[in-house]
Design an enzyme around this catalytic site. Structure first.
Site, PDB file in Angstrom:
ATOM      1  N   HIS A  77       0.075  -4.227   2.207  1.00 20.79           N
ATOM      2  CA  HIS A  77      -1.158  -3.920   3.251  1.00 20.79           C
ATOM      3  C   HIS A  77      -2.135  -5.216   2.839  1.00 20.79           C
ATOM      4  O   HIS A  77      -2.561  -5.874   3.751  1.00 20.79           O
ATOM      5  CB  HIS A  77      -1.887  -2.850   2.737  1.00 20.79           C
ATOM      6  CG  HIS A  77      -1.011  -1.558   3.319  1.00 20.79           C
ATOM      7  ND1 HIS A  77      -1.460  -0.879   4.282  1.00 20.79           N
ATOM      8  CD2 HIS A  77      -0.082  -0.877   2.720  1.00 20.79           C
ATOM      9  CE1 HIS A  77      -0.690   0.267   4.387  1.00 20.79           C
ATOM     10  NE2 HIS A  77       0.279   0.329   3.560  1.00 20.79           N
ATOM     11  N   HIS A 118       2.906  -1.442  -3.235  1.00 24.80           N
ATOM     12  CA  HIS A 118       2.537  -0.687  -1.986  1.00 24.80           C
ATOM     13  C   HIS A 118       1.275  -1.418  -1.585  1.00 24.80           C
ATOM     14  O   HIS A 118       1.095  -2.253  -0.425  1.00 24.80           O
ATOM     15  CB  HIS A 118       2.285   0.683  -2.174  1.00 24.80           C
ATOM     16  CG  HIS A 118       1.993   1.397  -0.954  1.00 24.80           C
ATOM     17  ND1 HIS A 118       1.552   2.371  -0.650  1.00 24.80           N
ATOM     18  CD2 HIS A 118       2.376   0.658   0.495  1.00 24.80           C
ATOM     19  CE1 HIS A 118       1.358   2.736   0.920  1.00 24.80           C
ATOM     20  NE2 HIS A 118       1.995   1.547   1.327  1.00 24.80           N
ATOM     21  N   ILE A 178       1.242   2.488   8.516  1.00 20.08           N
ATOM     22  CA  ILE A 178       0.833   3.663   7.831  1.00 20.08           C
ATOM     23  C   ILE A 178       0.649   3.466   6.544  1.00 20.08           C
ATOM     24  O   ILE A 178       0.913   2.614   6.003  1.00 20.08           O
ATOM     25  CB  ILE A 178       1.855   5.040   8.064  1.00 20.08           C
ATOM     26  CG1 ILE A 178       1.159   6.206   7.468  1.00 20.08           C
ATOM     27  CG2 ILE A 178       3.099   4.572   7.314  1.00 20.08           C
ATOM     28  CD1 ILE A 178       0.029   6.883   8.114  1.00 20.08           C
ATOM     29  N   HIS A 222       7.882  -2.771   3.062  1.00 18.59           N
ATOM     30  CA  HIS A 222       6.918  -1.880   3.222  1.00 18.59           C
ATOM     31  C   HIS A 222       7.807  -0.346   3.126  1.00 18.59           C
ATOM     32  O   HIS A 222       7.310   0.575   2.611  1.00 18.59           O
ATOM     33  CB  HIS A 222       5.996  -1.897   4.304  1.00 18.59           C
ATOM     34  CG  HIS A 222       5.062  -0.808   4.329  1.00 18.59           C
ATOM     35  ND1 HIS A 222       5.147   0.040   5.214  1.00 18.59           N
ATOM     36  CD2 HIS A 222       4.005  -0.674   3.665  1.00 18.59           C
ATOM     37  CE1 HIS A 222       4.392   0.962   5.452  1.00 18.59           C
ATOM     38  NE2 HIS A 222       3.310   0.505   4.298  1.00 18.59           N
ATOM     39  N   ASN A 261       7.337   2.760   0.748  1.00 10.50           N
ATOM     40  CA  ASN A 261       6.220   3.684   1.397  1.00 10.50           C
ATOM     41  C   ASN A 261       7.027   4.992   1.711  1.00 10.50           C
ATOM     42  O   ASN A 261       6.345   6.315   1.417  1.00 10.50           O
ATOM     43  CB  ASN A 261       5.770   3.009   2.727  1.00 10.50           C
ATOM     44  CG  ASN A 261       4.488   3.922   3.225  1.00 10.50           C
ATOM     45  OD1 ASN A 261       3.388   4.060   2.823  1.00 10.50           O
ATOM     46  ND2 ASN A 261       4.815   4.810   4.150  1.00 10.50           N
TER      47      ASN A 261
END
Length: 815
Positions: A478, A473, A815, A665, A669
């Site tokens: 990110h 993740h 997010i 993602h 997520n």
């Protein structure tokens, strides 16, 4: 006509409108003129309003020989920033011209530099009208800055720095953290903030409550609906501290039924007024007041996983299924060699060969095939966290309230297409003169063996949860995406077609990452408090980046092949055959991957009809060079970086970036709350050692007397569970303003008939995928995605309503 929106967060927009005032605009021609002509000026005056939009108009006297209008200069003459949505030039003989802005304009008193906005027509650098070239270069220069000074909130500067702001040595020496980025701890780069260095560590940057991101990355202020970043901030800075102050100590749950209190009774908050009056409206599904008690109580919605089958977490079949269709389905891999061996130095970590022997495996699979035959027939699969975790084991074991092992979990592929867990191996390296310790656990038919298996499974799930959060993740989506965003804004002009292709997929990521550095992955943050590696959590993600991350293997087909989960097969659809046919993540992911690749192919071949145009595009080449040598500079010399010479090269690179930001993602997520909200299914931490590590110690006797109590002590504490469940809930939530993949055409694309047609085809493919996934989830033959009490696999279903839904693929890491 100039359309603006007031700053959100203010209920009375009438108070905002007078501060917007007159905007100053200049216009100039953009093509077929050997030299730039004088600009045409006008003052914009407010003419009306509609809901939250304020309209401005300006009149211009444009000479007949002015040429085609290509850009706008805007100057804000008032003392507060304003948000400009778009500009429409009407009354022209050639028809209206749209200029999409979607940007904040600073007051000229803060920065006298006029803002440049280009028309919606895209140009490669070599095709840019001569009158616009200098403005194209000037705007890129403005975005790059000079690499000095502390960044202000109103700045729009994109620059690079290492991760040296996670620790806080000035507050406490125990909060010091190593710099991530460089030879010792390789890592991607983050956005430079320029904050001063700490007093105790000149290599570390001081922390602040407001982490800089370039102004247009912090989009949330103009959204009429609740934006996820605001919600994350509220949870991290208001709710979680209240939970921590309301639950005394670090006690385990006294019994399993006590865990249910989180969902049916809630946690009473000691002083809910400190949360803030707006929090309940921000996350109404998370925070509820129990009116009949008169208390403020945090009560979680029941996760779908728990609601469908309360005891699913107990079943080994579900353990195996979630490696293929859970929240971390991207680490299971095929066993291709036997025996299992470590690549670590045996002088440091002990014997390399696994204790999962040929004899153990052949006895467990019933003797109907040898291990060699099982490997050849592709029947054995593994979750292997041995080599990644072993370098951290002894350090983590020095921390209070946690422990760690290296681990291997072996699975056997059943004729039904499901995975059966066979063995779990836990390993501790040599320490303090003690030799390496390792033990193999398996499902048994005696009471002691059954409980030892459950304990071993808890340790492996904690390893998998940590790997998921820190690597699958945080790192792979990110963290690794932030350099793409910085390079895109520094090297590709806003009028570059590739900038406009990527822009929807870079939305909000830098702001979310800044919030993570502020209160999630920082020293003593939520991750360190709730996950087994503790203070070494983010350092572990650096080890994974160094050992495992490769840009080329971020392509879904390449990743599947690398893990042995697929093979190239010219006779199969898309030339790829899955090793496990019922692999929900791979099957659905490849649909999204193919749709993205086709859309990117249509787009790139339109703007680069000749292969030479890719190599001649100086902005594009600078962009790719900067990603490799600066943004991911610690891996700049790796041979696996793709070249960028042809349109096919560019298609491959862009498809990877868009897939990671959207499909990948989403897959790792949005299932966090449904699968991890009930933490026995996915504990984030294992707090106690296996009782058999010291067979003559007190722990062994305690385990034999009270095995359930021993397991609960190993699980997250009440405080850890409540705190991280709140975070999982909000990380799994779709914002009301979410933009889903293939859903909304960008204005730049809508004005070009060819690109508009290509996007409509993309949109149609995405809608078709919705139906395919629904049909798969209704197929009772696919036992990894449908069955009694199972949560259907919808994490790659493209569209979703707002909230925690366990589905939906946003364009970006929002997010």
């Amino acid at each position: 006509m100039l359309i603006t929106r007031p700053i959100s967060g203010r209920d009375d927009w009438h108070r905002v409108a007078p501060n917007l005032g007159d905007g100053f605009a200049q216009w100039w021609r953009r093509r077929r003129r050997p030299e730039e002509k004088p600009t045409v000026k006008g003052y914009a005056r407010r003419t009306g309003k509609q809901e939250n939009e304020i309209y401005y108009e300006s009149s211009f006297d444009i000479p007949e020989d002015f040429g085609t209008i290509g850009a706008v200069l805007i100057e804000n003459e008032h003392h507060k920033e304003m948000f400009v949505k778009n500009i429409v030039l009407d009354g022209l003989s050639s028809g209206p011209i749209d200029i999409t802005c979607n940007s904040w304009i600073h007051a000229k008193f803060d920065n006298p530099t006029k803002r440049i906005f280009f028309s919606n027509k895209s140009y490669l650098p070599s095709q840019t009208p001569s009158a616009l070239k200098s403005y194209r270069d000037k705007e890129l220069g403005n975005l790059r800055g000079d690499g000095t000074g502390e960044r202000k909130t109103s700045d729009r500067i994109y620059d690079y720095d290492v991760y040296n702001d996670l620790g806080d040595p000035d507050e406490d020496e125990d909060l010091a953290r190593p710099v991530l980025g460089g030879p010792e701890h390789p890592y991607p780069r983050r956005c430079r903030t320029g904050r001063p260095r700490t007093e105790k560590d000149p290599l570390s940057e001081s922390r602040s409550s407001n982490v800089y991101v370039p102004r247009d990355e912090a989009f949330s202020e103009v959204k009429q609906a609740t934006f996820s970043a605001k919600t994350v901030y509220s949870v991290l800075h208001a709710l979680v501290p209240q939970v921590q102050s309301s639950i005394a100590g670090d006690l385990p749950f006294p019994h399993f039924t006590a865990i249910d209190v989180l969902f049916n009774e809630g946690v009473e908050l000691s002083d809910a007024t400190k949360i803030g009056s707006g929090l309940a409206s921000i996350i109404p599904r998370l925070v509820k007041a129990i009116s009949d008690t008169g208390n403020n109580v945090l009560r979680f919605e029941t996760p779908e996983f728990l609601d469908r089958d309360k005891f699913a977490w107990f079943r080994d079949a579900e353990f195996g299924r979630q490696t293929l269709a859970g929240v971390n389905p991207c680490t299971i891999k095929l066993v291709t060699e036997w025996p299992l061996k470590s690549k670590l130095d045996p002088e440091v970590y002990g014997p390399a060969e696994s204790a999962i022997t040929k004899e153990l495996v052949e006895e467990e699979i019933g003797g109907f095939m040898t291990v060699e035959e099982a490997v050849k027939q592709k029947k054995l699969f593994i979750l292997d966290y041995h080599d990644l975790l072993m370098p951290c084991v002894n350090k983590v074991r020095e921390l209070k309230g946690t422990t760690l092992y290296g681990s291997r979990t072996l699975f056997f592929l059943m004729p039904s297409g499901t995975l059966r867990p066979l063995f779990i191996e836990l390993v501790r390296p040599p320490v303090d003169g003690k030799p390496q310790w390792k033990q193999v656990f398996q499902q048994c038919w005696d009471a002691t063996g059954v409980w030892l298996w459950r304990l071993a499974k808890a340790h492996v799930l904690a390893h998998d949860s940590g790997y998921h959060q820190l690597v699958s993740h945080w790192l792979r989506t990110h963290c690794c995406t932030e350099p793409y965003i910085i390079a895109t804004n520094r090297q590709l002009s806003a009028m570059h077609p590739i900038y406009r292709l990527l822009h929807p997929h870079l939305r909000y990521t830098m702001e979310i990452n800044a919030l993570a550095r502020e209160a999630l992955i920082n020293a003593n943050g939520i991750i360190e408090k709730a996950f087994s590696p503790g203070k070494y959590s983010i350092e572990l993600s650096s080890i994974a980046y160094d050992q495992l991350w490769r840009f080329d293997l971020e392509a879904l087909p390449a990743d599947l092949i690398n893990r042995g989960m697929a093979v190239e097969d010219p006779t199969a659809p898309r030339g790829l055959k899955l090793t496990i046919e019922d692999y929900p993540y791979a099957n659905d992911g490849l649909l999204i991957w193919d749709a993205i690749k086709q859309w990117v192919t249509d787009y790139v071949t339109y703007y680069y009809p000749e292969a030479s145009l890719v190599e001649l595009d100086n902005e594009l080449q600078s962009w790719w060079t900067e990603i490799r040598t600066v943004g991911h500079g610690d891996k700049k010399d790796e041979p696996w970086w793709p070249e960028l010479k042809t349109p096919d090269d560019l298609i491959g690179i862009l498809t990877i970036i868009i897939w990671v930001a959207s499909g990948f993602h989403a897959a790792v997520n949005f299932g966090q709350f449904d699968y991890g909200g009930y933490f026995p299914n996915r504990p984030t931490i294992a707090r106690t050692q296996m009782p058999t590590e010291d067979p003559n110690g007190e722990e062994k006797n305690r385990f034999l007397d009270r095995p359930e109590e021993f397991l609960l002590e190993c699980f997250p504490s009440q405080l850890q569970a409540a705190s991280f469940t709140a975070v999982q809930d909000i990380l799994s939530t779709h914002s009301p303003d979410e933009e889903y993949i293939g859903e909304q055409i960008q204005p730049y694309w809508a004005e070009d008939k060819v690109i508009k047609s290509a996007f409509e085809r993309f949109n149609g493919q995405i809608k078709m995928i919705e139906g395919i996934i629904d049909a798969r989830n209704a197929d009772t033959e696919l036992m990894n995605r449908t069955g009694a009490g199972l949560v259907p696999y919808e994490l790659l279903k493209p569209f979703s309503e707002a909230g925690v839904t366990g589905k939906g693929v946003p364009n970006s890491i929002s997010i």
